[in-house]
Design a protein around this motif. Structure first.
Motif, PDB file in Angstrom:
ATOM      1  N   LEU A  60      68.257 -14.975  52.750  1.00 23.54           N
ATOM      2  CA  LEU A  60      69.250 -13.901  52.833  1.00 23.54           C
ATOM      3  C   LEU A  60      68.973 -12.922  53.976  1.00 23.54           C
ATOM      4  O   LEU A  60      69.783 -12.030  54.231  1.00 23.54           O
ATOM      5  CB  LEU A  60      69.300 -13.128  51.510  1.00 23.54           C
ATOM      6  CG  LEU A  60      69.764 -13.894  50.272  1.00 23.54           C
ATOM      7  CD1 LEU A  60      69.704 -12.991  49.052  1.00 23.54           C
ATOM      8  CD2 LEU A  60      71.173 -14.445  50.461  1.00 23.54           C
ATOM      9  N   VAL A  61      67.830 -13.071  54.625  1.00 28.83           N
ATOM     10  CA  VAL A  61      67.421 -12.096  55.644  1.00 28.83           C
ATOM     11  C   VAL A  61      68.445 -11.990  56.772  1.00 28.83           C
ATOM     12  O   VAL A  61      68.846 -10.892  57.174  1.00 28.83           O
ATOM     13  CB  VAL A  61      66.029 -12.460  56.208  1.00 28.83           C
ATOM     14  CG1 VAL A  61      65.720 -11.595  57.434  1.00 28.83           C
ATOM     15  CG2 VAL A  61      64.960 -12.275  55.151  1.00 28.83           C
ATOM     16  N   GLU A  62      68.892 -13.137  57.302  1.00 32.48           N
ATOM     17  CA  GLU A  62      69.829 -13.123  58.432  1.00 32.48           C
ATOM     18  C   GLU A  62      71.125 -12.419  58.067  1.00 32.48           C
ATOM     19  O   GLU A  62      71.636 -11.591  58.837  1.00 32.48           O
ATOM     20  CB  GLU A  62      70.116 -14.562  58.881  1.00 32.48           C
ATOM     21  CG  GLU A  62      71.052 -14.620  60.091  1.00 32.48           C
ATOM     22  CD  GLU A  62      71.364 -16.055  60.516  1.00 32.48           C
ATOM     23  OE1 GLU A  62      72.223 -16.217  61.411  1.00 32.48           O
ATOM     24  OE2 GLU A  62      70.742 -16.996  59.958  1.00 32.48           O
ATOM     25  N   GLN A  63      71.685 -12.717  56.901  1.00 32.20           N
ATOM     26  CA  GLN A  63      72.935 -12.085  56.485  1.00 32.20           C
ATOM     27  C   GLN A  63      72.739 -10.595  56.228  1.00 32.20           C
ATOM     28  O   GLN A  63      73.604  -9.770  56.559  1.00 32.20           O
ATOM     29  CB  GLN A  63      73.473 -12.780  55.230  1.00 32.20           C
ATOM     30  CG  GLN A  63      73.855 -14.232  55.426  1.00 32.20           C
ATOM     31  CD  GLN A  63      74.911 -14.404  56.507  1.00 32.20           C
ATOM     32  OE1 GLN A  63      75.840 -13.611  56.616  1.00 32.20           O
ATOM     33  NE2 GLN A  63      74.753 -15.442  57.316  1.00 32.20           N
ATOM     34  N   ALA A  64      71.582 -10.229  55.645  1.00 28.65           N
ATOM     35  CA  ALA A  64      71.296  -8.814  55.397  1.00 28.65           C
ATOM     36  C   ALA A  64      71.224  -8.029  56.701  1.00 28.65           C
ATOM     37  O   ALA A  64      71.755  -6.913  56.810  1.00 28.65           O
ATOM     38  CB  ALA A  64      69.983  -8.682  54.625  1.00 28.65           C
ATOM     39  N   ARG A  96      77.567 -14.273  53.300  1.00 24.47           N
ATOM     40  CA  ARG A  96      78.262 -14.642  54.533  1.00 24.47           C
ATOM     41  C   ARG A  96      79.755 -14.323  54.407  1.00 24.47           C
ATOM     42  O   ARG A  96      80.389 -13.862  55.356  1.00 24.47           O
ATOM     43  CB  ARG A  96      78.058 -16.114  54.845  1.00 24.47           C
ATOM     44  CG  ARG A  96      78.678 -16.518  56.195  1.00 24.47           C
ATOM     45  CD  ARG A  96      78.604 -18.001  56.465  1.00 24.47           C
ATOM     46  NE  ARG A  96      77.217 -18.451  56.620  1.00 24.47           N
ATOM     47  CZ  ARG A  96      76.616 -19.306  55.810  1.00 24.47           C
ATOM     48  NH1 ARG A  96      77.274 -19.817  54.768  1.00 24.47           N
ATOM     49  NH2 ARG A  96      75.366 -19.675  56.025  1.00 24.47           N
ATOM     50  N   LYS A  97      80.330 -14.573  53.239  1.00 24.39           N
ATOM     51  CA  LYS A  97      81.744 -14.264  53.010  1.00 24.39           C
ATOM     52  C   LYS A  97      82.004 -12.776  53.228  1.00 24.39           C
ATOM     53  O   LYS A  97      83.009 -12.392  53.824  1.00 24.39           O
ATOM     54  CB  LYS A  97      82.147 -14.661  51.588  1.00 24.39           C
ATOM     55  CG  LYS A  97      82.351 -16.153  51.375  1.00 24.39           C
ATOM     56  CD  LYS A  97      82.785 -16.423  49.934  1.00 24.39           C
ATOM     57  CE  LYS A  97      82.971 -17.916  49.685  1.00 24.39           C
ATOM     58  NZ  LYS A  97      83.356 -18.188  48.271  1.00 24.39           N
ATOM     59  N   LEU A  98      81.090 -11.934  52.734  1.00 25.42           N
ATOM     60  CA  LEU A  98      81.256 -10.496  52.920  1.00 25.42           C
ATOM     61  C   LEU A  98      81.197 -10.124  54.400  1.00 25.42           C
ATOM     62  O   LEU A  98      82.001  -9.324  54.893  1.00 25.42           O
ATOM     63  CB  LEU A  98      80.171  -9.742  52.155  1.00 25.42           C
ATOM     64  CG  LEU A  98      80.178  -8.215  52.347  1.00 25.42           C
ATOM     65  CD1 LEU A  98      81.449  -7.616  51.756  1.00 25.42           C
ATOM     66  CD2 LEU A  98      78.949  -7.575  51.724  1.00 25.42           C
ATOM     67  N   ASN A  99      80.253 -10.722  55.123  1.00 32.44           N
ATOM     68  CA  ASN A  99      80.137 -10.447  56.554  1.00 32.44           C
ATOM     69  C   ASN A  99      81.404 -10.813  57.296  1.00 32.44           C
ATOM     70  O   ASN A  99      81.873 -10.085  58.178  1.00 32.44           O
ATOM     71  CB  ASN A  99      78.953 -11.228  57.145  1.00 32.44           C
ATOM     72  CG  ASN A  99      77.711 -10.369  57.320  1.00 32.44           C
ATOM     73  OD1 ASN A  99      77.819  -9.223  57.744  1.00 32.44           O
ATOM     74  ND2 ASN A  99      76.566 -10.892  56.967  1.00 32.44           N
ATOM     75  N   GLU A 100      81.973 -11.953  56.967  1.00 36.69           N
ATOM     76  CA  GLU A 100      83.132 -12.458  57.696  1.00 36.69           C
ATOM     77  C   GLU A 100      84.425 -11.742  57.323  1.00 36.69           C
ATOM     78  O   GLU A 100      85.364 -11.719  58.101  1.00 36.69           O
ATOM     79  CB  GLU A 100      83.283 -13.961  57.435  1.00 36.69           C
ATOM     80  CG  GLU A 100      82.131 -14.792  58.033  1.00 36.69           C
ATOM     81  CD  GLU A 100      82.208 -16.253  57.644  1.00 36.69           C
ATOM     82  OE1 GLU A 100      83.002 -16.590  56.734  1.00 36.69           O
ATOM     83  OE2 GLU A 100      81.444 -17.071  58.220  1.00 36.69           O
TER      84      GLU A 100
END
Length: 706
Positions: A60-64, A96-100
């Motif tokens: 989860l680090v990358e998305q965080a 990832r969905k939240l990021n996008e």
């Protein structure tokens, strides 16, 4: 207060904070959370405990990190998004969905509604004239640093910033920008060592940008054409921005946007021939800065954009020639062709009586006359003009018959055709080969003096036409001027120009080769009174006499290849300039077997930035106590003598470096914040000595290495 109560007022507006306390020391501007603190705050909120994300959830680090990047250290944004994720599955897919989809989630997700409400409240509190300026920033991509000059010139062209009560439209635009920064709506990039402006550029906070994009589309103000944004019916918008990931065709382009309403077109990425359409009758701004694939013949219909006020081709390396139809753009205010291969402006430019700013080719980084002599290996018979003309003509004819050859040879970015190749050869390369003159700057046509509205003209190559300087002297409204090609033959005209332009604030003068500028500036009795920035590139030998006491308003001075012999006298003269804040001493500023710079007590009272970049054979740079009391940044670069691999962790890797004792007196510089070493040519003892001096300085300046 030792006894009694204290009141803390928090506000997003700097003006309110200043009003609450007359003592500015009581005003503290909060900064965003550092990356480490933001991650700790975020992790604790999401997992409700002190989880170590890298160990417990490495996937989860990358998305965080992407989520936190969009939050820009804003606690409100972090806590709101983390609160939403608390009740969501702890999976890469969900995050990832939240990021996008963060932009849409801000609108429909109740748990993130707090952020949107706060940001919309700040937007609703803006005066009407600032709302359009603020939403205009949706044109630019995420994390894009927007040049201050570029933004303000565009605002002026759009009519967002106009002259009011004697203040110029540019000054009004600056006040708008500072107002938005004061309200914490825009993130500023503070002054660099290369600029005399307090702010160089700006950008939007990522989390604010999502709201700006949504609001600008709602207002039909800005539409970003990006991958996957297909629509059922054409969008009506004033400002169209094409992202670098859009790969649609002409039919999709015309069916997505109502081009007849578009007032500005900005391209990020690759050029397509159909981007300029006959339907764009109301276009005011065409910004193609750094667009790839753009070549000369793509501009053949540009003369039909009669309402165009701002045209930027900056960084378009495939442009060698401007069409004559440019003269049809009678409303044009700004023409920026910096970073192109244009060496001469078209004759029709003199028809543009509203033109205020012309930014053209620069002067490069080399002040040696590279085209003056041919290598000894070339036979004398090959150096004659008839031979050069014959060989060049044959080569150019081959290139015209096979354009792809020239494209590959010259690394032209874009689809070339025969006409474009012929234009390139005849208008660019042939004149340079025949005259063996520098390609720095641009030539200007006869009649340039008719452009009375000009405020900026840079950089003009006057070696190609001596009379050009006499015409420039008639442009009495010029604020910024750059000239190259100066020598003894036109030195008198240059002094006439400098004496005539009383409004001049910024001046660049370059001369290549020898004898360079030596003696060329001595004919001037007094420089322009309002001069704030002066750049002198070329062999000077000694400073002109008028610098001593004649530049009371000078803020920035840059010397390069000046080869000054009397070092002490020059430093003493510069140290007496009453308002000098930025001093750049670049390549070969001083000449001699040993160069010793002594900054004496009481000298350089206003200096804030000092750059020493390979200025000569330095043996020592000494600061007396009381010298340069306001110096904040000291930047040093030493030309490497050999390839050296270094790391900041191991000082012993530095080899072949300047003397260990090169700098002295750093401990006495009371305002010093940073010492920046550029390059990798420094011994461990040299670095340790610097650190020791900085540790002795009460302000504890930092040492950085790039």
């Amino acid at each position: 207060m030792k006894n009694g109560s204290q009141m803390i007022v928090t506000t997003r507006e700097a003006s309110i904070a200043s009003y609450c306390s007359k003592n500015q020391e009581n005003v503290y501007k909060l900064k965003g959370l550092a990356k480490k603190d933001a991650l700790f705050f975020f992790t604790r909120k999401v997992f409700m405990e002190n989880e170590y994300l890298y160990r417990q959830y490495p996937e989860l680090v990358e998305q965080a990190e992407q989520i936190l990047k969009k939050c820009n250290g804003l606690p409100l944004a972090i806590i709101a998004i983390a609160g939403f994720l608390t009740n969501q599955p702890k999976t890469v897919t969900e995050w990832r969905k939240l990021n996008e989809s963060l932009s849409s989630d801000l609108e429909v997700n109740a748990e993130l509604d707090t952020i949107r409400k706060v940001l919309l409240k700040s937007y609703d509190g803006l005066p009407y004239h600032l709302k359009a300026c603020f939403l205009y920033l949706a044109i630019f991509p995420a994390n894009y640093k927007i040049s201050l000059t570029r933004l303000l010139r565009r605002w002026i062209a759009e009519g967002y910033s106009t002259e009011v009560r004697g203040k110029s439209s540019y000054e009004i635009g600056e006040s708008y920008l500072m107002d938005l920064i004061g309200r914490s709506m825009i993130l500023p990039s503070w002054r660099s060592s290369h600029s005399r402006k307090e702010i160089d550029s700006c950008q939007l906070y990522d989390i604010i940008r999502e709201v700006v994009i949504s609001k600008s589309m709602e207002e039909n103000l800005v539409f970003r054409l990006e991958a996957g944004c297909g629509l059922n019916s054409p969008v009506t918008t004033r400002h169209l921005s094409v992202g670098n990931d859009w790969n649609g065709d002409e039919s999709e382009f015309e069916s997505t946007v109502d081009l007849s309403r578009v007032r500005s077109l900005t391209i990020f990425g690759k050029w397509r021939p159909f981007f300029i359409s006959d339907k764009m009758r109301l276009l005011r701004v065409l910004d193609l800065e750094s667009t790839s694939g753009l070549v000369d013949h793509h501009l053949k219909h540009i003369g039909k954009l009669f309402h165009l006020r701002y045209l930027s081709l900056r960084g378009c390396h495939g442009i060698y020639h401007l069409p004559g139809s440019l003269g049809n753009l009678r409303q044009l205010q700004t023409l920026d062709v910096t970073g192109t291969n244009i060496i001469k402006l078209p004759k029709t430019i003199i028809k543009l009586r509203k033109l205020e700013h012309v930014h053209a080719r620069g002067v490069g980084s080399n002040d040696n006359c590279v085209n003056q002599e041919y290598p000894e290996e070339v036979p004398k018979i090959m150096r004659s003009k008839p031979c050069i003309l014959t060989c060049s003509s044959v080569g150019f004819c081959v290139a015209c018959c096979a354009p792809q050859l020239l494209k590959d040879c010259m690394d032209i970015d874009g689809d070339t055709n025969r006409r474009g190749v012929c234009t390139t050869c005849c208008c660019s390369y042939m004149p340079m080969l025949m005259t063996r003159r520098s390609s720095c700057g641009v030539g200007v046509p006869r009649g340039i003096h008719r452009l009375k509205a000009l405020h900026t003209l840079a950089v003009v190559n006057v070696s190609r036409r001596k009379a050009a300087l006499r015409e420039v002297a008639k442009l009495t409204g010029l604020r910024k001027l750059g000239v190259t090609g100066i020598d003894k033959s036109n030195a008198g005209e240059l002094c006439l120009v400098m004496g005539s332009l009383s409004c001049l604030q910024t001046l660049l003068v370059q001369s290549e080769g020898m004898p360079g500028l030596s003696g060329c500036l001595d004919g001037l009795s007094s420089p322009p009174e309002n001069l704030e920035s002066l750049k002198l590139y070329g062999n000077l030998v000694k400073l002109p006499a008028w610098i001593n006491g004649g530049l009371k308003n000078l803020v920035k001075l840059k010397l390069r290849s000046s080869r000054i012999l009397d070092h002490d006298a020059a430093i003493q003269v510069l140290g007496r300039l009453p308002n000098l804040a930025i001093l750049h001493l670049r390549k070969e500023s001083f000449k001699g077997k040993e160069v010793h710079l002594h900054f004496q007590q009481g000298a350089f009272q206003t200096l804030m930035v000092l750059e020493l970049s390979s200025p000569g054979k330095f043996e020592s740079v000494c600061f007396d106590k009381g010298a340069a009391p306001k110096l904040e940044l000291l930047q040093y670069y030493d030309q490497p003598k050999a390839e050296v691999v270094v790391s900041e962790e191991d000082d012993n890797q530095f080899e072949q470096a300047p003397s260990v004792w090169l700098f002295s007196g750093l401990a006495s510089l009371g305002s010093l914040k940073e010492v920046l070493l550029k390059g990798d040519n420094y011994k461990g003892d040299f670095v340790r000595n610097l650190r020791s001096q900085l540790e002795s300085n009460p302000r504890r300046p930092v040492l950085k290495m790039e």
